[in-house]
Scaffold this motif. Structure first.
Motif, short mmCIF file in Angstrom:
data_model
loop_
_atom_site.label_atom_id
_atom_site.label_comp_id
_atom_site.label_asym_id
_atom_site.label_seq_id
_atom_site.Cartn_x
_atom_site.Cartn_y
_atom_site.Cartn_z
N ASP A 67 0.70 -1.13 -0.01
CA ASP A 67 -0.03 -0.13 -0.15
C ASP A 67 0.94 1.32 0.04
O ASP A 67 2.07 1.27 0.72
N GLU A 68 0.58 2.40 -0.66
CA GLU A 68 1.34 3.26 -0.78
C GLU A 68 1.75 4.27 0.38
O GLU A 68 2.63 4.80 0.74
N SER A 69 0.61 4.09 1.47
CA SER A 69 0.91 4.89 2.59
C SER A 69 1.79 4.23 3.64
O SER A 69 2.36 4.67 4.28
N LEU A 70 1.65 2.61 3.53
CA LEU A 70 2.66 2.04 4.17
C LEU A 70 4.05 2.00 3.69
O LEU A 70 4.94 2.38 4.42
N MET A 71 4.20 2.03 2.34
CA MET A 71 5.42 2.21 1.65
C MET A 71 6.15 3.96 2.08
O MET A 71 7.35 3.70 2.43
N LYS A 72 5.41 4.81 2.17
CA LYS A 72 5.90 6.18 2.47
C LYS A 72 6.18 5.86 3.92
O LYS A 72 7.27 6.53 4.23
N LYS A 73 5.52 5.18 4.55
CA LYS A 73 5.89 5.16 6.16
C LYS A 73 7.18 4.50 6.41
O LYS A 73 8.18 4.97 7.08
N LEU A 74 7.39 3.44 5.79
CA LEU A 74 8.57 2.61 5.77
C LEU A 74 9.89 3.50 5.09
O LEU A 74 10.93 3.40 5.75
N LEU A 75 9.64 4.22 3.97
CA LEU A 75 10.67 5.17 3.39
C LEU A 75 11.00 6.09 4.70
O LEU A 75 12.31 6.36 4.78
N GLU A 76 10.25 6.72 5.07
CA GLU A 76 10.43 7.71 6.21
C GLU A 76 11.09 7.23 7.62
O GLU A 76 12.12 7.83 7.86
N ASP A 77 10.98 5.86 7.58
CA ASP A 77 11.69 5.25 8.99
C ASP A 77 13.09 5.00 8.56
O ASP A 77 14.13 5.31 9.07
N GLN A 78 13.27 4.44 7.24
CA GLN A 78 14.77 4.40 6.55
C GLN A 78 15.52 5.77 6.63
O GLN A 78 16.66 5.89 6.95
N ILE A 79 14.85 6.65 6.19
CA ILE A 79 15.46 8.03 5.84
C ILE A 79 15.61 8.52 7.31
O ILE A 79 16.73 8.90 7.53
N GLN A 80 15.04 8.31 8.38
CA GLN A 80 15.38 8.79 9.59
C GLN A 80 16.68 8.06 10.41
O GLN A 80 17.49 8.84 10.57
N GLN A 81 16.76 6.86 9.91
CA GLN A 81 18.01 6.15 10.07
C GLN A 81 19.15 6.47 9.65
O GLN A 81 20.11 6.85 10.34
N ILE A 82 19.12 7.03 8.08
CA ILE A 82 20.21 7.37 7.44
C ILE A 82 20.45 8.81 7.98
O ILE A 82 21.49 9.17 8.16
N LEU A 83 19.49 9.61 8.34
CA LEU A 83 19.64 10.99 8.80
C LEU A 83 20.47 10.95 10.09
O LEU A 83 21.79 11.76 10.28
N ASN A 84 20.32 10.15 10.94
CA ASN A 84 21.02 10.05 12.25
C ASN A 84 22.61 9.65 11.87
O ASN A 84 23.27 10.14 12.59
N ILE A 85 22.72 8.65 11.02
CA ILE A 85 24.21 8.25 10.65
C ILE A 85 24.72 9.41 9.75
O ILE A 85 26.03 9.77 10.12
N LEU A 86 24.17 10.22 9.03
CA LEU A 86 24.59 11.56 8.44
C LEU A 86 25.06 12.66 9.51
O LEU A 86 26.23 13.24 9.46
N LEU A 87 24.09 12.64 10.37
CA LEU A 87 24.37 13.61 11.30
C LEU A 87 25.35 13.38 12.17
O LEU A 87 26.38 14.34 12.51
N GLN A 88 25.85 12.14 12.43
CA GLN A 88 26.86 11.89 13.34
C GLN A 88 28.20 12.06 12.36
O GLN A 88 29.38 12.50 12.79
N SER A 89 28.10 11.73 11.18
CA SER A 89 29.29 11.92 10.25
C SER A 89 29.45 13.44 10.06
O SER A 89 30.77 13.76 10.06
N TRP A 90 28.35 14.32 10.02
CA TRP A 90 28.66 15.67 9.70
C TRP A 90 29.16 16.39 11.12
O TRP A 90 29.88 17.38 10.84
N ASN A 91 28.90 15.66 12.19
CA ASN A 91 29.26 16.48 13.33
C ASN A 91 30.80 15.89 13.73
O ASN A 91 31.47 16.48 14.81
N LYS A 92 31.50 15.11 13.12
CA LYS A 92 32.80 14.72 13.26
C LYS A 92 33.93 15.68 12.99
O LYS A 92 33.85 16.59 11.97
#
Length: 152
Positions: A127-152
């Protein structure tokens, strides 16, 4: 920004703010698990595009680096890309859902920290709404990794 002509002028005007290159890694194989391999590439494409959309102005999304799944030379290509892109970008991130790449890079310290592996989620019958939710979750994880990388 993406690897499209309309974004090149914007990039040239704001180079000092764009410090992260993102390169999706897409496996290609016509052997046993064709649908699974295609699904992994499709998933990483969706994630990459959404990540670029949310971080426009800070990241540059490069075209996907496609490689033969059974090739052992893919790490050499990734290292070559990283070396080239580091001349322009402070951070170089590779996105993949291919678990074999995770194994290949486990002893490659110069690439290991720049490879983000995400478990693939098949969107085929979702379902498209579930797909968007899963994408948002994955993006949040990547953002956390990027923030750690940017703060080094």
């Amino acid at each position: 920004m993406k690897w499209v002509l309309s974004d090149v002028d914007v990039y040239n005007q704001s180079r000092e703010y764009v410090d992260t290159a993102i390169v999706p890694l897409i496996p290609v194989s016509l052997e046993a698990d064709l649908k699974g391999t295609v699904s992994k590439g499709e998933f990483i494409t969706y994630v990459s595009v959404e990540l670029e959309r949310q971080l426009k102005g800070r990241v540059f999304l490069f075209p996907s680096l496609s490689y033969l799944k059974k090739s052992k030379n893919v790490i050499e290509s990734v290292i070559e890309w990283k070396t080239e892109l580091q001349e322009e970008f402070k951070h170089v991130i590779f996105l993949t859902s291919d678990e074999t790449l995770k194994e290949y890079t486990s002893d490659q310290q110069n690439v290991k920290d720049d490879l983000i592996w995400l478990p693939s989620v098949p969107f085929e019958h979702m379902d498209e709404s579930l797909m968007k939710k899963l994408l948002e979750d994955q993006i949040q994880q990547i953002l956390n990794i990027l923030l750690q990388s940017w703060n080094k």
